[in-house]
Design a protein around this motif. Structure first.
Motif, PDB file in Angstrom:
ATOM      1  N   LEU A  39     -41.039  22.870  17.194  1.00 40.60           N
ATOM      2  CA  LEU A  39     -41.437  24.394  17.384  1.00 40.60           C
ATOM      3  C   LEU A  39     -42.718  24.988  18.558  1.00 40.60           C
ATOM      4  N   TRP A  40     -41.852  25.604  19.414  1.00 44.95           N
ATOM      5  CA  TRP A  40     -43.434  25.602  20.715  1.00 44.95           C
ATOM      6  C   TRP A  40     -43.413  25.035  21.232  1.00 44.95           C
ATOM      7  N   GLY A  41     -43.059  23.553  21.020  1.00 46.01           N
ATOM      8  CA  GLY A  41     -43.647  22.245  21.695  1.00 46.01           C
ATOM      9  C   GLY A  41     -44.539  21.806  20.551  1.00 46.01           C
ATOM     10  N   ILE A  42     -44.545  22.003  19.526  1.00 46.44           N
ATOM     11  CA  ILE A  42     -45.896  21.523  18.201  1.00 46.44           C
ATOM     12  C   ILE A  42     -44.428  21.316  17.621  1.00 46.44           C
ATOM     13  N   PRO A  43     -45.802  19.997  17.481  1.00 49.80           N
ATOM     14  CA  PRO A  43     -43.985  18.982  15.750  1.00 49.80           C
ATOM     15  C   PRO A  43     -43.909  19.422  14.668  1.00 49.80           C
ATOM     16  N   PHE A  44     -43.041  19.412  14.094  1.00 51.68           N
ATOM     17  CA  PHE A  44     -42.692  19.338  12.522  1.00 51.68           C
ATOM     18  C   PHE A  44     -43.674  19.074  12.112  1.00 51.68           C
ATOM     19  N   PHE A  45     -44.839  18.325  11.739  1.00 53.08           N
ATOM     20  CA  PHE A  45     -45.335  18.023  10.799  1.00 53.08           C
ATOM     21  C   PHE A  45     -46.333  19.312  10.708  1.00 53.08           C
ATOM     22  N   PHE A  46     -47.053  19.754  11.897  1.00 54.42           N
ATOM     23  CA  PHE A  46     -48.105  20.724  12.205  1.00 54.42           C
ATOM     24  C   PHE A  46     -47.551  21.610  12.090  1.00 54.42           C
ATOM     25  N   TRP A  47     -46.486  22.801  12.035  1.00 52.08           N
ATOM     26  CA  TRP A  47     -45.655  23.983  11.862  1.00 52.08           C
ATOM     27  C   TRP A  47     -45.820  23.844  10.162  1.00 52.08           C
ATOM     28  N   TYR A  48     -45.444  22.819   9.418  1.00 53.95           N
ATOM     29  CA  TYR A  48     -44.515  22.818   8.212  1.00 53.95           C
ATOM     30  C   TYR A  48     -45.544  22.592   7.673  1.00 53.95           C
ATOM     31  N   GLN A  49     -47.111  22.447   8.036  1.00 54.94           N
ATOM     32  CA  GLN A  49     -47.948  21.796   6.890  1.00 54.94           C
ATOM     33  C   GLN A  49     -48.766  23.576   7.122  1.00 54.94           C
ATOM     34  N   PHE A  50     -48.806  24.020   8.570  1.00 57.58           N
ATOM     35  CA  PHE A  50     -49.459  25.528   8.576  1.00 57.58           C
ATOM     36  C   PHE A  50     -49.041  26.494   7.722  1.00 57.58           C
ATOM     37  N   LEU A  51     -47.345  26.265   7.710  1.00 63.01           N
ATOM     38  CA  LEU A  51     -46.777  26.700   6.391  1.00 63.01           C
ATOM     39  C   LEU A  51     -47.036  26.535   5.458  1.00 63.01           C
ATOM     40  N   LEU A  52     -46.908  25.557   5.306  1.00 60.76           N
ATOM     41  CA  LEU A  52     -47.156  24.691   3.765  1.00 60.76           C
ATOM     42  C   LEU A  52     -48.797  25.688   2.825  1.00 60.76           C
ATOM     43  N   VAL A  53     -49.948  25.640   4.407  1.00 61.71           N
ATOM     44  CA  VAL A  53     -50.735  26.315   3.344  1.00 61.71           C
ATOM     45  C   VAL A  53     -50.784  28.087   3.598  1.00 61.71           C
ATOM     46  N   ILE A  54     -50.266  28.429   4.125  1.00 61.28           N
ATOM     47  CA  ILE A  54     -49.589  29.777   4.032  1.00 61.28           C
ATOM     48  C   ILE A  54     -48.638  30.189   2.445  1.00 61.28           C
ATOM     49  N   GLY A  55     -47.853  29.665   1.844  1.00 63.29           N
ATOM     50  CA  GLY A  55     -46.768  29.666   1.105  1.00 63.29           C
ATOM     51  C   GLY A  55     -48.049  29.120  -0.241  1.00 63.29           C
ATOM     52  N   SER A  56     -48.634  28.001  -0.127  1.00 67.45           N
ATOM     53  CA  SER A  56     -49.836  28.177  -1.147  1.00 67.45           C
ATOM     54  C   SER A  56     -50.464  29.824  -1.723  1.00 67.45           C
ATOM     55  N   VAL A  57     -50.835  29.492  -0.326  1.00 69.20           N
ATOM     56  CA  VAL A  57     -52.091  31.234  -0.371  1.00 69.20           C
ATOM     57  C   VAL A  57     -51.110  32.115  -1.777  1.00 69.20           C
ATOM     58  N   VAL A  58     -49.997  31.999  -1.064  1.00 67.93           N
ATOM     59  CA  VAL A  58     -49.094  33.396  -1.168  1.00 67.93           C
ATOM     60  C   VAL A  58     -48.599  33.369  -3.114  1.00 67.93           C
ATOM     61  N   LEU A  59     -48.352  32.255  -2.851  1.00 65.92           N
ATOM     62  CA  LEU A  59     -48.311  31.907  -4.765  1.00 65.92           C
ATOM     63  C   LEU A  59     -49.449  31.706  -5.858  1.00 65.92           C
ATOM     64  N   THR A  60     -50.459  30.831  -4.647  1.00 66.41           N
ATOM     65  CA  THR A  60     -51.824  31.084  -5.855  1.00 66.41           C
ATOM     66  C   THR A  60     -52.543  32.505  -6.429  1.00 66.41           C
ATOM     67  N   SER A  61     -51.789  33.712  -5.369  1.00 60.59           N
ATOM     68  CA  SER A  61     -52.236  35.089  -5.718  1.00 60.59           C
ATOM     69  C   SER A  61     -50.613  35.490  -5.902  1.00 60.59           C
ATOM     70  N   LEU A  62     -49.532  35.117  -5.953  1.00 58.90           N
ATOM     71  CA  LEU A  62     -48.928  35.678  -6.626  1.00 58.90           C
ATOM     72  C   LEU A  62     -49.413  34.915  -8.308  1.00 58.90           C
ATOM     73  N   ALA A  63     -49.893  33.999  -8.326  1.00 59.75           N
ATOM     74  CA  ALA A  63     -50.526  33.700 -10.509  1.00 59.75           C
ATOM     75  C   ALA A  63     -51.214  34.131 -10.323  1.00 59.75           C
TER      76      ALA A  63
END
Length: 86
Positions: A39-63
């Protein structure tokens, strides 16, 4: 003063599921141990990890919001306010 019924376990179960997803998904390494697609030259591993951090923050806030709401309803049903002793 109206009678309030105690809250059910639904919000607590929902909070547990949200936290379980936030914990288990990053442990599934086989889902993101790859370089493609980029994604824009960034390998999948890195941008997926970034999305996991954001998703974890959202899920923890929801909980957190689910548990706090459940606690407020429980205290209201018991006729206590936030300042009362347990």
């Amino acid at each position: 003063m109206p009678e309030h019924t105690p809250p059910g376990k639904g919000p607590l179960i929902g909070a547990g599921v949200a936290l379980a997803v936030a914990i288990v998904v990053p442990l599934l390494v086989w889902t993101y141990a790859k370089a493609d697609p980029e994604l824009w030259g960034i390998p999948f591993f890195f941008w997926y990890q970034f999305l996991l951090v954001i998703g974890s923050v959202v899920l923890t806030s929801l909980a957190y919001r689910l548990v706090i709401g459940h606690e407020r309803q429980r205290r209201l049903a018991e006729g206590r306010t936030n300042g009362d002793a347990r």
